[in-house]
Design an enzyme around this catalytic site. Sequence first.
Site, short mmCIF file in Angstrom:
data_model
loop_
_atom_site.label_atom_id
_atom_site.label_comp_id
_atom_site.label_asym_id
_atom_site.label_seq_id
_atom_site.Cartn_x
_atom_site.Cartn_y
_atom_site.Cartn_z
N GLY A 1 0.81 -1.21 0.00
CA GLY A 1 0.00 0.00 0.00
C GLY A 1 0.85 1.26 0.00
O GLY A 1 0.95 1.94 1.02
N SER B 1 -0.98 -4.04 -6.37
CA SER B 1 -0.88 -5.34 -7.03
C SER B 1 -1.42 -6.46 -6.16
O SER B 1 -1.02 -6.60 -4.99
CB SER B 1 0.59 -5.64 -7.39
OG SER B 1 1.10 -4.67 -8.26
N GLU C 1 13.69 -4.36 -3.48
CA GLU C 1 12.75 -4.58 -4.57
C GLU C 1 13.40 -5.18 -5.80
O GLU C 1 12.82 -6.02 -6.48
CB GLU C 1 12.05 -3.27 -4.95
CG GLU C 1 10.94 -3.47 -5.95
CD GLU C 1 10.08 -2.23 -6.11
OE1 GLU C 1 8.96 -2.37 -6.61
OE2 GLU C 1 10.52 -1.14 -5.72
#
Length: 408
Positions: A132, A166, A249
């Site tokens: 989020g 996602s 990431e």
Amino acid sequence: MDLTESAEDRAFRAEIREWLGDHLTGEWAALRGLGGPGREHEAHDERLAWNRLLAQHGWTALGWPREYGGRGLSLWQQVIFHEEYARAEAPAGVNHLGEQLLGPTLIAFGTPAQRERFLPQIVAVQELWAQGYSEPGAGSDLANVQTKARIDGDGWVIDGQKVWTSLAHLADWCFVVARTEAGSTRHRGLSFLLVPLRQDGVEVRPIEQLTGGSEFNEVFFSGARTAADMVVGEPGQGWSVAMGLLGFERGVSTLGQTVGFARELDSVVARAKDNGAFDDPIVRDRLARLKTELTVIRSFALRSLALVESGPGDRTPQVAGADSIFKLAWANWHRTLGEVAMDVAGPSGLLARRSDDQVASSGGYDLDEHQRLFLFSRADTIYGGSDEIQKNILAERVLGLPREPKGS
């Protein structure tokens, strides 16, 4: 990074190949090649079951320390796993956000109680996570977050909206960056909260894409709650946690991504040879250029991983620059591949089959692999940090140029 494989590494590569060869058979064989960006709707429940099988055999959380349920593998061994996994066309995972992002973040910043509560469930693929971060007015500019959270009794109450979330429609939990200090601005006063999604006060609305899938979502929080101890790091210090997470990431799984890219390129070359487009010297030149560039991108990815091997706390200009260069390189390469794929397809690339399939778009069409590649790859230069943001990072943090002026 020394790319010479040791005898131990070669044995490990052989072990992975053998395991995948033995298990991607029977009912699992039908999952080969399914899932991934733009195709997350494909056989989700079956891929979840496959991921849980991986967990049972110790093939999740490969890089996590053993004390947290991981395998404690070296960086290069993790690269080997992801390359072999991609070569076997094993199905895309369903909990990348939990395993690759939140898990390492909790190991680095979480409390013992948070690690005990969440890490075993992530390793076993029993709880799925969403991220989020982005909002309608805070996409690449994460510091502009407007979602608010306040303490009420023994918990946090969250109000606001997230977008491009996602897999939120499939997730059990979401890690949410919210503004918890009234009157705060930019990166100050933010907190990193762990919020259950399956509750009153949370509404998830899938966003239909051009490809027909709906893996992205809007998430509305209207008085949603989470316990007071579900804040990672100190309240008001969520920016540093959020940035630490982003350091994870672009990890070792990106090397598997380049293997997948190579397979996509091979399919475009095969189509060009089949329909005669390969006879055009310009087409051959473009395909050769793509193959050469992908080799360079893989080599650079290995170099960038070596730079970040010391961990998320090492955010030197060189490390930040490596992340951004790699994102710019693969995103633009993949978008170009989609364009070349459509040129190779010729007029047939403009046609789509009618379909009554429930996963097809409301327009009732079905796409072939190259049409889907073209349409979804248009987003590559936007999600995960847009090209403009990556170029600003390189200009400001690596080259030392003046910061871009902020609007009033």
